[in-house]
Scaffold this motif. Structure first.
Motif, PDB file in Angstrom:
ATOM      1  N   HIS A 285       0.860  -1.187   0.000  1.00  0.00           N
ATOM      2  CA  HIS A 285       0.000   0.000   0.000  1.00  0.00           C
ATOM      3  C   HIS A 285       0.890   1.228   0.000  1.00  0.00           C
ATOM      4  CE1 HIS A 285       0.534  -1.081   4.285  1.00  0.00           C
ATOM      5  NE2 HIS A 285       0.696   0.208   4.438  1.00  0.00           N
TER       6      HIS A 285
ATOM      7  N   TYR B 167       0.760   8.878  -3.994  1.00  0.00           N
ATOM      8  CA  TYR B 167      -0.649   8.562  -4.248  1.00  0.00           C
ATOM      9  C   TYR B 167      -1.079   8.921  -5.668  1.00  0.00           C
ATOM     10  CZ  TYR B 167      -0.858   7.361   0.657  1.00  0.00           C
ATOM     11  OH  TYR B 167      -0.637   6.775   1.867  1.00  0.00           O
TER      12      TYR B 167
ATOM     13  N   GLU C 250      -2.799   2.894 -11.931  1.00  0.00           N
ATOM     14  CA  GLU C 250      -4.062   2.168 -11.977  1.00  0.00           C
ATOM     15  C   GLU C 250      -4.856   2.561 -13.225  1.00  0.00           C
ATOM     16  OE1 GLU C 250      -6.664   2.794  -8.613  1.00  0.00           O
ATOM     17  OE2 GLU C 250      -7.442   0.744  -8.760  1.00  0.00           O
TER      18      GLU C 250
ATOM     19  N   ALA D   5      -6.087  -2.258  -7.382  1.00  0.00           N
ATOM     20  CA  ALA D   5      -6.314  -2.369  -5.944  1.00  0.00           C
ATOM     21  C   ALA D   5      -6.837  -3.765  -5.651  1.00  0.00           C
ATOM     22  CB  ALA D   5      -7.315  -1.313  -5.487  1.00  0.00           C
TER      23      ALA D   5
ATOM     24  N   ARG E 244     -16.240  -0.148   0.780  1.00  0.00           N
ATOM     25  CA  ARG E 244     -14.811   0.153   0.928  1.00  0.00           C
ATOM     26  C   ARG E 244     -13.976  -1.006   0.402  1.00  0.00           C
ATOM     27  NH1 ARG E 244     -13.155   3.506   5.033  1.00  0.00           N
ATOM     28  NH2 ARG E 244     -11.944   1.862   5.974  1.00  0.00           N
ATOM     29  N   THR E 245     -14.433  -2.212   0.719  1.00  0.00           N
ATOM     30  CA  THR E 245     -13.675  -3.379   0.296  1.00  0.00           C
ATOM     31  C   THR E 245     -13.618  -3.485  -1.226  1.00  0.00           C
ATOM     32  OG1 THR E 245     -14.372  -4.548   2.268  1.00  0.00           O
ATOM     33  CG2 THR E 245     -13.498  -5.867   0.471  1.00  0.00           C
TER      34      THR E 245
ATOM     35  N   GLY F 242     -11.086  -1.609  -2.817  1.00  0.00           N
ATOM     36  CA  GLY F 242      -9.714  -1.933  -2.451  1.00  0.00           C
ATOM     37  C   GLY F 242      -9.342  -1.385  -1.085  1.00  0.00           C
ATOM     38  N   LEU F 243     -10.290  -0.807  -0.368  1.00  0.00           N
ATOM     39  CA  LEU F 243      -9.994  -0.282   0.962  1.00  0.00           C
ATOM     40  C   LEU F 243     -10.153  -1.398   1.980  1.00  0.00           C
ATOM     41  CD1 LEU F 243     -11.903   3.067   0.663  1.00  0.00           C
ATOM     42  CD2 LEU F 243      -9.536   2.887   1.378  1.00  0.00           C
TER      43      LEU F 243
ATOM     44  N   ARG G 225      -6.549   0.822   4.636  1.00  0.00           N
ATOM     45  CA  ARG G 225      -5.451   0.551   3.717  1.00  0.00           C
ATOM     46  C   ARG G 225      -5.939   0.251   2.316  1.00  0.00           C
ATOM     47  NH1 ARG G 225      -1.619  -3.837   6.447  1.00  0.00           N
ATOM     48  NH2 ARG G 225      -0.626  -2.552   8.036  1.00  0.00           N
ATOM     49  N   LYS G 226      -5.166   0.694   1.348  1.00  0.00           N
ATOM     50  CA  LYS G 226      -5.485   0.430  -0.042  1.00  0.00           C
ATOM     51  C   LYS G 226      -4.285  -0.306  -0.618  1.00  0.00           C
ATOM     52  CE  LYS G 226      -7.739   3.430  -3.427  1.00  0.00           C
ATOM     53  NZ  LYS G 226      -8.040   4.874  -3.585  1.00  0.00           N
TER      54      LYS G 226
ATOM     55  N   TYR H   2      -2.184  -2.439  -3.319  1.00  0.00           N
ATOM     56  CA  TYR H   2      -2.090  -2.528  -4.772  1.00  0.00           C
ATOM     57  C   TYR H   2      -1.303  -3.763  -5.189  1.00  0.00           C
ATOM     58  CZ  TYR H   2      -3.898   2.194  -5.107  1.00  0.00           C
ATOM     59  OH  TYR H   2      -4.684   3.305  -5.025  1.00  0.00           O
TER      60      TYR H   2
END
Lengths: 203, 203
Positions: free
Chosen positions: A16, A40, A47, A54, A81-82, A85-86, A91-92, A94
DNA sequence: CGTCGATATATCGAAGTGATATGATGGTCC
DNA sequence: GGACCATCATATCACTTCGATATATCGACG
């Protein structure tokens, strides 16, 4: 070159953004703390270009689709959120995509960008992803640049127009470039002895 | 820090933008070619803040105010360019103002900005404009930063998780930092022996 | 005479920096 | 148990810098 650095880290394992900053220092030898204001946006860029994606966190646990209870609303929020990718703790994480894996070596070897000290070190730190021939090309290109730079700073170190402080900077720059050249020559001789070993074994 | 570099060059004598780029390499030891896309905006910024001003070229010769003949129009065009600080060949020569001279040492010594290798070298190259006490502070601050960095990269050089290329980068970074530290220690001992000389003479 | 390389300024989009805001998580002290 | 704080984590803003490109002039060369 930040894109290459990030892809290089993701080749190994998922990360992340926050973690990438520390890894740049610890694993790739980047000396300055790269700011989040570049990390970021870089991840978003990669992406967008389809080179990273993510991933859902290790414990997704977002199965509940219960009716409008308070708990249900919390769960659906979590699901949202999931899916973006949260993960836990916001946390995100990758992951590098297949396309990213394919394009990474070409980006790393790209001969059109001229190396300064930072990008060169970065490329060497990731050199295991290059073919031996590309490694040698990288090293010899940098060697040429440094030889030219050495002539310049030596001239500066001897220039009586400069005051002692400026001359000291030039003279130290010369020593520093000499050290870099020794390093590169060491790496080059390692490459050559490796290829000899390979040639001998192939016989 | 580009502003400080430009002011430092202008402390010596007047320069135009194009020349500043070469002088940064030749006199201040800046390794990368600073792009014009940063130099010209920087000069405009400094002029806006009243730290530098455009000067009329050596041969102004803009006396003609003749009537609307073709020659007259050419002359008035020349006058226009001249009054804007544009000399022959379109050069725009800048001079540091009195305010610029006053504020320069404070900008050069500014303790709030953290030095990386480039800004530190730049400051040492201009160190003759600092007081001995500020020179020592500059050197010792950098010394501390480098000691911390040295511990980090030594750890990286010994980290068995890293592949040989990444370890080589770390190990070379360590040697490079060690060389920097020797340089700084030399400069510091020079400062101290200078102040001793002064103390002896003052007796 | 043309044209080529060096000199010179300018501007644009993209990328990086440093500061700042915001919130979640985990540990510790009473 | 709960109050609190440091660390973890993402995000955004204004400003600076970079790399590429456009344009024009000067001097030298054949």
């Amino acid at each position: 070159m930040l894109d290459v650095a990030i892809l290089g880290l993701l080749m190994d394992r998922d990360h992340h953004g926050y973690e990438i900053r520390s890894q740049l220092r610890e694993r790739l030898g980047v000396s300055a703390n790269v700011s989040f204001g570049s990390i970021y946006p870089a991840l978003a860029r990669l992406e967008r270009h389809g080179l990273v994606e993510a991933v859902a966190p290790a414990t997704p646990r977002a199965t509940a689709v219960s009716t409008g209870s308070l708990a249900g609303e919390r769960a659906s929020l979590r699901t949202l959120r999931t899916s973006a990718g949260l993960g836990r703790r916001g946390r995100k994480v990758y992951r590098i995509t297949e396309r990213g894996r394919q394009e990474f070596p070409a980006l790393l070897a790209d001969p059109t960008t001229v190396d300064d000290g930072r990008t060169f070190s970065l490329r060497v730190a990731l050199a295991r992803y290059l073919t031996p021939a590309l490694r040698v090309r990288l090293l010899e290109r940098r060697r040429q640049d440094l030889l030219e730079r050495l002539a310049e700073v030596r001239q500066g170190a001897d220039n009586p127009d400069l005051d002692p402080y400026a001359r000291s900077v030039m003279s130290h720059a010369a020593h520093s470039v000499e050290l870099d050249l020794e390093w590169i020559d060491d790496l080059l001789s390692l490459e050559r002895s490796d290829s000899e070993t390979f040639a001998r074994e192939a016989k």
